[in-house]
Design a protein around this motif. Structure first.
Motif, PDB file in Angstrom:
ATOM      1  N   MET A 107       0.821  -1.204   0.000  1.00  0.00           N
ATOM      2  CA  MET A 107       0.000   0.000   0.000  1.00  0.00           C
ATOM      3  C   MET A 107       0.860   1.262   0.000  1.00  0.00           C
ATOM      4  SD  MET A 107      -2.983   1.349  -0.198  1.00  0.00           S
ATOM      5  CE  MET A 107      -4.426   0.499   0.477  1.00  0.00           C
ATOM      6  N   GLY A 108       1.991   1.243   0.707  1.00  0.00           N
ATOM      7  CA  GLY A 108       2.873   2.409   0.743  1.00  0.00           C
ATOM      8  C   GLY A 108       3.357   2.803  -0.638  1.00  0.00           C
ATOM      9  N   ALA A 115       0.401   9.673  -5.287  1.00  0.00           N
ATOM     10  CA  ALA A 115       0.653  11.055  -4.847  1.00  0.00           C
ATOM     11  C   ALA A 115       1.500  11.807  -5.865  1.00  0.00           C
ATOM     12  CB  ALA A 115       1.338  11.049  -3.484  1.00  0.00           C
ATOM     13  N   ARG A 116       2.474  11.144  -6.465  1.00  0.00           N
ATOM     14  CA  ARG A 116       3.302  11.818  -7.480  1.00  0.00           C
ATOM     15  C   ARG A 116       2.483  12.178  -8.712  1.00  0.00           C
ATOM     16  NH1 ARG A 116       7.430   8.368  -5.320  1.00  0.00           N
ATOM     17  NH2 ARG A 116       6.863   6.647  -6.707  1.00  0.00           N
ATOM     18  N   LEU A 117       1.624  11.279  -9.142  1.00  0.00           N
ATOM     19  CA  LEU A 117       0.773  11.584 -10.302  1.00  0.00           C
ATOM     20  C   LEU A 117      -0.196  12.715  -9.971  1.00  0.00           C
ATOM     21  CD1 LEU A 117      -0.147   8.076 -11.767  1.00  0.00           C
ATOM     22  CD2 LEU A 117       1.487   9.734 -12.686  1.00  0.00           C
ATOM     23  N   ASP A 141      -6.949  -4.759   1.169  1.00  0.00           N
ATOM     24  CA  ASP A 141      -7.128  -4.508  -0.267  1.00  0.00           C
ATOM     25  C   ASP A 141      -6.362  -3.258  -0.711  1.00  0.00           C
ATOM     26  OD1 ASP A 141      -8.504  -4.533  -2.927  1.00  0.00           O
ATOM     27  OD2 ASP A 141      -9.367  -2.686  -2.137  1.00  0.00           O
ATOM     28  N   ILE A 142      -5.697  -3.357  -1.851  1.00  0.00           N
ATOM     29  CA  ILE A 142      -5.016  -2.201  -2.438  1.00  0.00           C
ATOM     30  C   ILE A 142      -5.545  -1.879  -3.825  1.00  0.00           C
ATOM     31  CG2 ILE A 142      -2.907  -2.662  -1.138  1.00  0.00           C
ATOM     32  CD1 ILE A 142      -1.665  -3.750  -3.738  1.00  0.00           C
ATOM     33  N   ALA A 150      -8.206   4.866   1.274  1.00  0.00           N
ATOM     34  CA  ALA A 150      -6.912   5.372   1.738  1.00  0.00           C
ATOM     35  C   ALA A 150      -6.521   6.661   1.027  1.00  0.00           C
ATOM     36  CB  ALA A 150      -5.831   4.310   1.531  1.00  0.00           C
ATOM     37  N   ALA A 151      -6.902   6.770  -0.250  1.00  0.00           N
ATOM     38  CA  ALA A 151      -6.526   7.949  -1.042  1.00  0.00           C
ATOM     39  C   ALA A 151      -7.665   8.953  -1.172  1.00  0.00           C
ATOM     40  CB  ALA A 151      -6.079   7.506  -2.434  1.00  0.00           C
ATOM     41  N   ASP A 152      -8.836   8.632  -0.608  1.00  0.00           N
ATOM     42  CA  ASP A 152     -10.022   9.490  -0.686  1.00  0.00           C
ATOM     43  C   ASP A 152     -10.381   9.807  -2.129  1.00  0.00           C
ATOM     44  OD1 ASP A 152     -12.190  10.938   0.229  1.00  0.00           O
ATOM     45  OD2 ASP A 152     -11.052  12.809   0.368  1.00  0.00           O
TER      46      ASP A 152
END
Length: 488
Positions: A107-108, A115-117, A141-142, A150-152
């Motif tokens: 997940m990290g 985040a970079r995109l 789950d990822i 996790a990324a909203d």
């Protein structure tokens, strides 16, 4: 984020079309898929590998493919295990039963890539994998709701009416999701409709009433999807030959990078057919192409189990031609050795012995986009290599091509490194170069050697036009403005 009610509901195609639509609206847009499972991989500008679908989506965005677009790629090697690629690089192997524990480590990297995109673009369109309704896989789950929360990232659910039961697909998905996951869904889309869309008005209204989710449209079947690189080997042509050069491609169990075949399949002078397991290679075949494989030794055993080794030997006795690409090239040799067990159990497997070469699997994977020059015709080629094996032997003295440096280098320098091998009579050839037929000049020269008049059509330009047509299709049948407005 587009998630589906199941696999193969058209998520990849819809993401590609929405990426092109957003780009045409003046947005800087990028695709993202947290986790993909595919042996159809692309080599990226930063020297890694991602799923081929994300490479097509990058093209729709006007971007070079990058490893951040698909940070976790699973490449099945057996029915119960896969090679794990993380941010473009080989991370290791995982048995299916152990992958759940491994996901906690992944997940990290997934969130870092996202985040970079997100920082670099106005919009990121995310593709899920499988279905969020697979609640047995929800822990750690990822790929779907685990990532979305996790990324909203808001989710649009895609249902496939072509499969039937689309009302139950969408209503049932809501029924099994936990409340927190369900709140991530901002609406739904019905995909692959055929016929009079008005006949589904009541069904569409029923989904809205039962779920409370708004609909973003009903998308009719996009028939020109066949002009885009295939996401699944099952999408390639099957059945009997038509007119033209008859090309047979055995459908290996771990077939890889099969989009190598798409430019050939679209040539009017070529009749290409995938040969299904259990079916013989037709006796009137002109050329057999052995495609790439994620497990060369495993697919050699599979090939022999179908009797295709006998068919290929008979084809060669009749004067037929054979081309092996990457894993297919390795199969044509005397032996394939895997002393480290990189693609399965360690050991050696006899090859088809049509080329005087042998292959040894090594730990360092070659991932390079290359300039090359075809040895027989002198035609320039742009392709890519993605393999573990190193192949040597007497027939390498007659190479398929000469590698002339990475694509990022300055043009086409002098010939340097030989690639591939050719039999003494010239009818059996092998090469590590994927993507060779996407190069219009090479494809034309190569087909001319078989007496086939090339179409003169630019394959890349045709794909680009099809992406524009797909964006037009979605703009006509979807509320693209409303869907983009849901982005955070």
């Amino acid at each position: 984020m587009l998630q589906g009610t199941g696999s193969n509901v058209g998520k990849s195609l819809l993401v590609a079309g929405l990426c092109r639509a957003a780009r045409r609206r003046g947005l800087s847009v990028a695709p993202f898929k947290p986790q993909n499972m595919s042996n159809n991989a692309a080599v990226t500008a930063d020297g890694g590998e991602i799923g081929r679908a994300q490479a097509l989506q990058a093209m729709a965005c006007g971007l070079e493919p990058h490893t951040d677009m698909n940070p976790v790629l699973l490449k099945p090697e057996t029915d119960t295990g896969a090679q794990v690629i993380v941010q473009g690089r080989r991370f290791g192997h995982s048995a299916a039963g152990n992958y759940g524990a491994l996901k906690a480590q992944l997940m990290g990297p997934v969130l870092d890539s996202f985040a970079r995109l997100r920082a670099a673009h106005d919009l990121v369109i995310v593709e899920g994998a499988g279905s969020p309704a697979e609640i047995n896989l929800r822990a750690r789950d990822i790929a779907n709701m685990g990532f979305a929360r996790a990324a909203d990232v808001p989710v649009v659910l895609i249902g496939d009416i072509h499969r039937g039961g689309v009302i139950a697909q969408i209503v049932g998905t809501q029924a099994v999701l936990d409340a927190g996951d369900a709140t991530m869904i901002t609406g739904f889309v019905i995909n692959r409709f055929r016929g009079d869309v008005r006949l589904f008005d009541d069904g569409y209204a029923a989904i809205v009433a039962r779920t409370g989710w708004p609909g973003f449209g009903v998308v009719p079947w996009f028939f020109d999807a066949v002009k885009l690189p295939a996401e699944d080997a099952l999408d390639l042509p099957r059945g009997s030959f038509g007119a033209g050069l008859k090309v047979a491609v055995p459908a290996l169990s771990r077939i890889a990078n099969f989009d190598d075949l798409d430019p050939l399949a679209q040539e009017p002078g070529v009749s290409l057919s995938m040969i299904a397991p259990g079916q013989p290679i037709p006796g009137d075949t002109d050329l057999v192409i052995l495609p790439g494989s994620k497990s060369t030794r495993g697919d050699l055993a599979f090939l022999r189990a179908q009797g295709w080794d006998i068919d290929i030997a008979a084809h060669v006795r009749r004067g037929g031609h054979v081309l092996g690409i990457c894993g297919g090239y390795q199969m044509l040799g005397q032996v394939v050795r895997d002393p480290l067990g990189l693609e399965g159990p360690a050991g050696d497997t006899p090859g088809l012995r049509l080329l005087d070469v042998e292959t040894t699997m090594q730990g360092d994977k070659r991932l390079t986009r290359m300039h090359a020059r075809h040895a027989r015709t002198g035609a320039a080629i742009q392709g890519y290599e993605i393999h573990l094996g190193r192949t040597t032997g007497a027939d390498c003295a007659r190479p398929f091509a000469h590698l002339a440096g990475p694509v990022s280098g300055p043009g086409l320098p002098a010939e340097t490194t030989p690639d591939g091998a050719t039999s003494t009579d010239g009818r059996i050839t092998g090469s590590y170069l994927h993507g060779m037929f996407s190069d219009d000049s090479f494809r034309a020269a190569w087909l001319a050697g078989f007496g086939v008049k090339p179409s003169g059509e630019s394959y890349g330009a045709a794909v680009d036009r099809t992406l524009d047509a797909l964006a037009d299709h979605l703009e006509t049948h979807m509320d693209v403005t409303g869907l983009l407005a849901a982005a955070r």
